[in-house]
Enzyme design. Structure first.
Site, PDB file in Angstrom:
ATOM      1  N   SER A 158     -36.812 -19.931 -21.985  1.00 45.71           N
ATOM      2  CA  SER A 158     -35.354 -19.921 -21.872  1.00 45.71           C
ATOM      3  C   SER A 158     -34.853 -18.489 -21.959  1.00 45.71           C
ATOM      4  CB  SER A 158     -34.740 -20.733 -23.014  1.00 45.71           C
ATOM      5  OG  SER A 158     -33.343 -20.526 -23.113  1.00 45.71           O
ATOM      6  N   TYR A 184     -34.802 -20.489 -32.451  1.00 44.84           N
ATOM      7  CA  TYR A 184     -35.015 -20.906 -31.061  1.00 44.84           C
ATOM      8  C   TYR A 184     -35.453 -19.728 -30.215  1.00 44.84           C
ATOM      9  CZ  TYR A 184     -33.958 -22.820 -26.418  1.00 44.84           C
ATOM     10  OH  TYR A 184     -34.045 -23.237 -25.110  1.00 44.84           O
TER      11      TYR A 184
END
Length: 307
Positions: A158, A184
């Site tokens: 990502s 994350y």
């Protein structure tokens, strides 16, 4: 090194990328394929004639998706197998049950910005799910991947990796206050570094690995963020699930990526390396493709799994 560009882009769909590709006789595993991007990636791969295994936590949901994929593609070689990435025993059992060669491994499953949580081994949940479990899975399936001689590993990362490098001295937030977005980001950086080092270490076995940013898509991944991810992405940049799966399918199946590894893609094309967080949905941070960081992460991951 030539930057890879393709005829596909932001609006391309998984089915468009898969059109005309014949993977009959090839075998693929897609983790987290009971919904969202994983399901659409598996559907597109099944449409090429590949035998596809959905590696999932929720077997009932996986069976429903497998049935739907078989009906929509006409491919009856769609299977379901249990896999819990935060449980080393589950990962080992999946790999032990696998028989024969494996041609494509799509490390798709993941969690995003979840509340603070740790595995039984003391690992931070996002790092354990997004990176460490997939690292263990790929390592355990190395023999099956090497048996092909031209296998591919696809790692769903990502742009969120730009939020944090791997913080070597505090991966599990033992000292830092836990921040769901930093955790994350760290895990997504680890995804890219894995692709870099797997390609280097396993090149002699014909195995290549690439990482990707699928784009901003509203799926179950956003269940901890109110269903809208970070909430900062302009509406015109939101993709459909099938558009989001396009880059995964490109890396998994397209002849355009034959022999290409250790790179990062978004919108079906290789990304530029950036030295500052862009605030946009493109670019790979230099620290995420640094070969020294990649080697260090690999060694650390082996230590964590052994411990």
């Amino acid at each position: 090194m030539t930057t890879i560009s393709t005829p596909f882009g932001f609006s391309s769909t998984a089915s468009e990328v898969a059109a005309g590709i014949d993977l009959t006789g090839r075998r693929a595993v897609v983790t987290g394929a009971s919904s969202g991007l994983g399901a659409e990636t598996a559907r597109a791969l099944a449409s090429t004639g590949a035998e596809v295994t959905l590696a999932v936590r929720d077997l009932a949901a996986g069976e429903r998706v497998a049935k739907d994929i078989a009906e929509t593609t006409g491919n009856r070689q769609v299977r379901v197998a249990p896999l819990e990435l935060t449980d080393p025993a589950s990962v080992a059992a999946f790999a032990a049950a696998w028989q024969g060669p494996l041609h494509v491994l799509v490390n798709n499953a993941g969690v995003m910005a979840c509340p603070e949580q740790y595995t039984e081994q003391g690992r931070e949940w996002q790092f354990a799910t997004n990176h460490l479990g997939h690292f263990a899975l790929a390592s355990a399936l190395h023999g099956a991947l090497a048996a092909d001689g031209s296998a591919r590993i696809v790692v769903v990362s990502s742009t969120g990796h730009q939020r944090s490098p791997v913080v070597w001295d505090d991966i599990d937030f033992a000292f830092r206050p836990y921040d769901p977005w930093l955790a994350y980001g760290q895990s997504k950086t680890a995804n890219v570094l894995f692709a870099v080092e797997a390609t280097r270490r396993w090149a002699a076995d014909g195995i290549s690995a690439n990482a990707l940013m699928p784009g901003a898509i509203y799926t179950n991944l956003q269940r901890h963020t109110g269903g809208r991810g970070s909430g900062r992405v302009a509406e015109e940049l939101i993709k459909t699930t099938e558009q989001g799966a396009a880059t995964s399918v490109l890396l998994a199946a397209s002849p355009l990526l034959e022999g290409i590894g250790g790179r990062y893609f978004d919108d079906c094309n290789e990304s530029e390396v950036v030295d500052r967080r862009t605030g946009r949905l493109y670019g790979v941070a230099r620290y995420a493709v640094d070969p020294d960081n990649a080697r260090r992460l690999w060694d650390l991951s082996e230590e964590l799994l052994a411990g």
